[in-house]
Design a protein around this motif. Structure first.
Motif, PDB file in Angstrom:
ATOM      1  N   SER A  53      30.654  36.742 -48.988  1.00 18.00           N
ATOM      2  CA  SER A  53      31.613  35.632 -49.497  1.00 18.00           C
ATOM      3  C   SER A  53      32.429  35.067 -48.729  1.00 18.00           C
ATOM      4  CB  SER A  53      31.915  36.147 -50.921  1.00 18.00           C
ATOM      5  OG  SER A  53      32.938  34.982 -51.397  1.00 18.00           O
ATOM      6  N   ASP A  54      33.097  36.001 -47.837  1.00 22.62           N
ATOM      7  CA  ASP A  54      34.155  35.899 -46.948  1.00 22.62           C
ATOM      8  C   ASP A  54      33.743  35.062 -45.887  1.00 22.62           C
ATOM      9  OD1 ASP A  54      36.067  36.920 -48.666  1.00 22.62           O
ATOM     10  OD2 ASP A  54      36.183  38.708 -47.605  1.00 22.62           O
ATOM     11  N   ASN A  55      32.680  35.705 -45.204  1.00 21.11           N
ATOM     12  CA  ASN A  55      31.923  35.072 -44.112  1.00 21.11           C
ATOM     13  C   ASN A  55      31.085  34.064 -44.048  1.00 21.11           C
ATOM     14  OD1 ASN A  55      33.424  37.370 -43.019  1.00 21.11           O
ATOM     15  ND2 ASN A  55      31.934  38.431 -41.890  1.00 21.11           N
ATOM     16  N   GLY A  56      30.203  34.028 -44.992  1.00 21.31           N
ATOM     17  CA  GLY A  56      29.250  33.012 -45.337  1.00 21.31           C
ATOM     18  C   GLY A  56      27.852  33.622 -44.379  1.00 21.31           C
ATOM     19  N   SER A  57      26.540  33.177 -44.772  1.00 22.29           N
ATOM     20  CA  SER A  57      25.495  33.845 -44.311  1.00 22.29           C
ATOM     21  C   SER A  57      25.343  33.706 -42.568  1.00 22.29           C
ATOM     22  CB  SER A  57      24.366  33.156 -45.121  1.00 22.29           C
ATOM     23  OG  SER A  57      24.364  31.887 -44.751  1.00 22.29           O
ATOM     24  N   ASN A  58      26.111  32.781 -42.335  1.00 20.26           N
ATOM     25  CA  ASN A  58      25.970  32.427 -40.628  1.00 20.26           C
ATOM     26  C   ASN A  58      27.166  33.194 -40.126  1.00 20.26           C
ATOM     27  OD1 ASN A  58      23.571  31.296 -40.567  1.00 20.26           O
ATOM     28  ND2 ASN A  58      24.407  29.454 -41.227  1.00 20.26           N
ATOM     29  N   GLY A  59      27.935  33.751 -40.698  1.00 25.56           N
ATOM     30  CA  GLY A  59      29.188  34.425 -40.096  1.00 25.56           C
ATOM     31  C   GLY A  59      28.929  35.646 -39.069  1.00 25.56           C
ATOM     32  N   PRO A 124      14.003  15.065 -45.288  1.00 23.02           N
ATOM     33  CA  PRO A 124      12.786  15.942 -44.638  1.00 23.02           C
ATOM     34  C   PRO A 124      13.051  17.076 -43.934  1.00 23.02           C
ATOM     35  CG  PRO A 124      13.011  13.809 -43.545  1.00 23.02           C
ATOM     36  CD  PRO A 124      14.081  13.911 -44.750  1.00 23.02           C
ATOM     37  N   THR A 125      14.279  16.937 -43.373  1.00 15.67           N
ATOM     38  CA  THR A 125      14.676  18.376 -42.380  1.00 15.67           C
ATOM     39  C   THR A 125      15.971  18.819 -42.999  1.00 15.67           C
ATOM     40  OG1 THR A 125      13.774  17.151 -40.469  1.00 15.67           O
ATOM     41  CG2 THR A 125      15.283  19.092 -40.148  1.00 15.67           C
ATOM     42  N   ARG A 126      15.816  20.075 -43.887  1.00 19.28           N
ATOM     43  CA  ARG A 126      16.927  20.597 -44.294  1.00 19.28           C
ATOM     44  C   ARG A 126      17.673  21.688 -43.549  1.00 19.28           C
ATOM     45  NH1 ARG A 126      17.777  19.113 -49.611  1.00 19.28           N
ATOM     46  NH2 ARG A 126      16.059  17.667 -50.385  1.00 19.28           N
ATOM     47  N   GLU A 127      17.267  21.822 -42.345  1.00 14.81           N
ATOM     48  CA  GLU A 127      17.621  23.135 -41.606  1.00 14.81           C
ATOM     49  C   GLU A 127      17.523  22.691 -40.329  1.00 14.81           C
ATOM     50  OE1 GLU A 127      17.857  27.535 -42.661  1.00 14.81           O
ATOM     51  OE2 GLU A 127      15.995  27.217 -41.393  1.00 14.81           O
ATOM     52  N   ILE A 128      18.313  22.942 -39.090  1.00 18.75           N
ATOM     53  CA  ILE A 128      18.277  22.726 -37.851  1.00 18.75           C
ATOM     54  C   ILE A 128      18.618  23.905 -36.936  1.00 18.75           C
ATOM     55  CG2 ILE A 128      18.421  20.145 -37.743  1.00 18.75           C
ATOM     56  CD1 ILE A 128      21.401  20.455 -36.789  1.00 18.75           C
ATOM     57  N   THR A 129      18.065  24.194 -35.886  1.00 22.30           N
ATOM     58  CA  THR A 129      18.425  25.116 -35.013  1.00 22.30           C
ATOM     59  C   THR A 129      19.371  24.948 -33.953  1.00 22.30           C
ATOM     60  OG1 THR A 129      15.931  25.878 -35.104  1.00 22.30           O
ATOM     61  CG2 THR A 129      17.370  27.021 -33.480  1.00 22.30           C
ATOM     62  N   ILE A 130      20.259  25.748 -33.415  1.00 22.41           N
ATOM     63  CA  ILE A 130      21.267  25.384 -32.455  1.00 22.41           C
ATOM     64  C   ILE A 130      21.549  26.650 -31.954  1.00 22.41           C
ATOM     65  CG2 ILE A 130      22.484  23.677 -34.373  1.00 22.41           C
ATOM     66  CD1 ILE A 130      24.756  25.732 -34.534  1.00 22.41           C
ATOM     67  N   LYS A 131      22.333  26.353 -30.739  1.00 21.37           N
ATOM     68  CA  LYS A 131      22.641  27.359 -29.698  1.00 21.37           C
ATOM     69  C   LYS A 131      24.059  27.267 -29.511  1.00 21.37           C
ATOM     70  CE  LYS A 131      20.977  29.228 -25.378  1.00 21.37           C
ATOM     71  NZ  LYS A 131      20.175  28.963 -24.113  1.00 21.37           N
ATOM     72  N   VAL A 132      25.043  28.179 -30.043  1.00 24.01           N
ATOM     73  CA  VAL A 132      26.389  28.183 -29.995  1.00 24.01           C
ATOM     74  C   VAL A 132      27.032  29.414 -29.842  1.00 24.01           C
ATOM     75  CG1 VAL A 132      26.070  28.560 -32.570  1.00 24.01           C
ATOM     76  CG2 VAL A 132      28.185  27.274 -31.610  1.00 24.01           C
ATOM     77  N   LYS A 133      28.289  29.703 -29.739  1.00 30.79           N
ATOM     78  CA  LYS A 133      28.735  30.948 -29.222  1.00 30.79           C
ATOM     79  C   LYS A 133      29.135  31.530 -30.811  1.00 30.79           C
ATOM     80  CE  LYS A 133      30.262  31.472 -25.100  1.00 30.79           C
ATOM     81  NZ  LYS A 133      29.308  30.750 -24.404  1.00 30.79           N
ATOM     82  N   PRO A 134      28.947  32.939 -30.784  1.00 31.09           N
ATOM     83  CA  PRO A 134      29.047  33.515 -32.362  1.00 31.09           C
ATOM     84  C   PRO A 134      30.151  33.170 -33.180  1.00 31.09           C
ATOM     85  CG  PRO A 134      28.351  35.045 -30.773  1.00 31.09           C
ATOM     86  CD  PRO A 134      28.824  33.848 -30.062  1.00 31.09           C
ATOM     87  N   ASN A 135      31.266  32.956 -32.348  1.00 29.93           N
ATOM     88  CA  ASN A 135      32.628  32.449 -33.177  1.00 29.93           C
ATOM     89  C   ASN A 135      32.543  31.107 -33.481  1.00 29.93           C
ATOM     90  OD1 ASN A 135      33.072  31.821 -30.582  1.00 29.93           O
ATOM     91  ND2 ASN A 135      35.081  32.861 -30.282  1.00 29.93           N
ATOM     92  N   ALA A 136      31.551  30.229 -33.247  1.00 23.01           N
ATOM     93  CA  ALA A 136      31.916  29.133 -33.632  1.00 23.01           C
ATOM     94  C   ALA A 136      30.452  28.572 -34.302  1.00 23.01           C
ATOM     95  CB  ALA A 136      31.984  28.332 -32.132  1.00 23.01           C
ATOM     96  N   ILE A 137      29.899  29.504 -35.074  1.00 22.33           N
ATOM     97  CA  ILE A 137      28.694  29.102 -35.777  1.00 22.33           C
ATOM     98  C   ILE A 137      29.088  28.602 -37.043  1.00 22.33           C
ATOM     99  CG2 ILE A 137      26.478  30.157 -37.043  1.00 22.33           C
ATOM    100  CD1 ILE A 137      26.743  32.566 -35.343  1.00 22.33           C
TER     101      ILE A 137
END
Length: 200
Positions: A53-59, A124-137
């Motif tokens: 809940s605090d971090n989110g699923s991508n945290g 049509p697109t509900r999700e994309i793939t990105i490349k990012v630093k872990p603390n900026a997801i």
């Protein structure tokens, strides 16, 4: 980042052992990745729910593993198909200085002018793939559809320059579009003629 989650090593066992763990309020899982060996673990279900809940699923999650703290992201969360509770989790330990490839949801903001005119908003697109630093997801990528008219679309190429991270999807991939409203078909003329004949 929230308080470190304590993990407990577990022995890979039978299905009954995993069921017993869950009955005791724990979630079985695996930790693997940067500078660690793949390790079966269990983690307190309530504490994990709070961290999620605090971090989110991508945290980024901080885990206590073998007496040391490591940074990890969720690579997979398995839920019970009927009851929805988390039945297994996979954590991937990461190097905070290296970019990650992650999938993030696309959400729309604003009220489309095309929808106000009767159009139908399609995504049509509900999700994309990105490349990012872990603390900026980001938890999600927001797409403003306010100026989207009937027959218009927004593609990955339209939003690429607005982001601070690399999007790995192709420019031509459509994120959102506004379709024209469906036209109601008129009743065939022969139906009326049939009715008149019946009245005679």
């Amino acid at each position: 980042m929230s308080t470190a989650l304590t993990t407990n090593k577990r022995t890979k066992g039978q299905h009954s052992a995993l069921t017993k763990l869950r009955q005791q309020g724990a979630i079985p899982g695996v930790v693997y990745g940067y500078q660690v060996e793949s390790t079966p673990i269990s983690i307190d279900a309530k504490k994990f729910a709070k961290a999620l809940s605090d971090n989110g699923s991508n945290g980024v999650f901080q885990l206590e593993l073998d007496g040391k703290k490591v940074n990890a992201v969720l690579s997979e969360v398995q839920r019970d198909a009927l009851k929805g509770f988390v039945k297994h989790i996979d954590f991937q330990v990461i190097n905070m200085s290296e970019d990650l490839e992650v999938n993030v949801p696309v959400i729309t903001t604003g009220d489309s002018v095309g929808v106000a005119e009767g159009g139908l908003l399609l995504q049509p697109t509900r999700e994309i793939t990105i490349k990012v630093k872990p603390n900026a997801i980001p938890e999600a990528v927001e797409v403003d559809v306010t100026n989207l008219a009937i027959g218009s679309s927004l593609t990955v190429g339209d939003i690429r320059s607005q982001q601070t991270y690399d999007i790995l999807n192709a420019d031509e991939e459509v994120l959102v579009t506004v379709a024209a409203p469906a036209v109601e078909e008129e009743e065939p003329a022969e139906v009326e003629e049939t009715t008149e004949e019946a009245e005679e």
